[in-house]
Design an enzyme around this catalytic site. Structure first.
Site, mmCIF file in Angstrom:
data_model
loop_
_atom_site.group_PDB
_atom_site.id
_atom_site.type_symbol
_atom_site.label_atom_id
_atom_site.label_comp_id
_atom_site.label_asym_id
_atom_site.label_seq_id
_atom_site.Cartn_x
_atom_site.Cartn_y
_atom_site.Cartn_z
ATOM 1 N N ASP A 276 -2.564 -2.823 3.044
ATOM 2 C CA ASP A 276 -4.064 -2.376 3.706
ATOM 3 C C ASP A 276 -4.787 -2.053 1.632
ATOM 4 O O ASP A 276 -3.720 -1.621 0.653
ATOM 5 C CB ASP A 276 -3.334 -1.041 4.225
ATOM 6 C CG ASP A 276 -4.731 -1.238 4.863
ATOM 7 O OD1 ASP A 276 -5.018 -1.776 5.039
ATOM 8 O OD2 ASP A 276 -5.266 0.567 4.339
ATOM 9 N N LEU A 277 -5.541 -2.648 1.939
ATOM 10 C CA LEU A 277 -6.467 -1.693 0.706
ATOM 11 C C LEU A 277 -6.751 -0.358 0.943
ATOM 12 O O LEU A 277 -7.029 -0.184 1.858
ATOM 13 C CB LEU A 277 -8.184 -2.724 0.725
ATOM 14 C CG LEU A 277 -7.565 -4.657 0.743
ATOM 15 C CD1 LEU A 277 -9.184 -5.254 0.278
ATOM 16 C CD2 LEU A 277 -6.844 -4.561 -0.167
ATOM 17 N N ASP B 43 -9.423 -5.432 6.270
ATOM 18 C CA ASP B 43 -8.937 -5.486 4.812
ATOM 19 C C ASP B 43 -7.469 -5.481 5.095
ATOM 20 O O ASP B 43 -7.150 -4.650 4.208
ATOM 21 C CB ASP B 43 -9.940 -4.171 3.946
ATOM 22 C CG ASP B 43 -9.334 -2.587 4.896
ATOM 23 O OD1 ASP B 43 -8.935 -3.086 6.010
ATOM 24 O OD2 ASP B 43 -9.937 -1.498 4.736
#
Length: 221
Positions: free
Chosen positions: A90-91, A133
């Site tokens: 996960d960003l 994202d």
């Protein structure tokens, strides 16, 4: 009068010209059929690509990722040593890019990250974009130590890609949670849930971390 009809008096010449005309017409029709068949095959291939790949990054999508892991699990008998690891990526702070520079910049960053993540995998592994994202990775034939090392490489690859794209000031990083078969789950959904739980636990510890399933301690980078 048709240009393929000979109007002279020589019947043999007329026959030859008609034969040539028929052969020419047949060749043209065959060419058209082959062209249409090739165009149809290319269109079908393009449709398959769209169905299994993310249009922005070119990575496999969620559906293709699930198919890949399901196939891998089918080759892993229950009780065997871990043969695959699933990582959820996960960003962190990605929203800053869209807010400050617009969605076109966000798309460029995602493309750069997708390319960077592809470089840390080995032949046979699979990295996919499964959300806005969010990325996922399945690695085969790895243990806990190798899975953690792979997670660290993912974190560093993301940061390098963001910096190379020119958006280092946005503070975009990655947090990773991973789970291994069969220790943390015997099915795809169980492994995904375990990896996602590890990801959430790692994020709660301060982001930019790599966490293992079953609430094992995450490591700060």
């Amino acid at each position: 009068m048709s240009p393929f009809v000979y109007s002279g008096g020589d019947a043999q010449v007329a026959y030859v010209l008609r034969f040539v005309a028929l052969v020419t017409t047949a060749a043209v029709l065959v060419g058209i059929m082959l062209y249409n068949k090739r165009e149809l095959a290319q269109a079908e291939q393009a449709a398959r690509e769209l169905a299994s790949h993310d249009a922005l990054t070119g990575l496999p999508n969620r559906r293709a990722f699930r198919q890949n892991v399901t196939a891998g699990l089918s080759a892993s008998p229950a009780g065997a040593q871990p043969r695959l690891s699933i990582a959820m990526i996960d960003l962190d702070n990605f929203k800053h890019v869209n807010d400050l520079f617009g969605h076109a910049a966000g798309d460029a960053v995602l493309q750069a990250i997708a390319g960077a993540l592809s470089t840390v995998t080995r032949p046979g592994d699979c990295v996919a974009r499964i959300g806005g994202d969010e990325f996922a990775l399945v690695a085969y034939g790895v243990d806990t130590s190798a899975s953690r090392a792979l997670g660290v490489r993912c974190v560093r690859a993301v940061e390098a890609a963001v910096a190379q794209a020119g958006f280092a000031e946005c503070g975009v990083s990655a947090t990773v949670g991973y789970a291994l078969f069969p220790y943390h789950g015997a099915t795809l959904d169980e492994l995904l849930e375990a990896a996602d739980s590890a990801l959430m636990n790692a994020k709660s510890g301060g982001k930019r971390r790599v966490g293992c399933a079953a609430r094992r301690a995450s490591i700060a980078l």
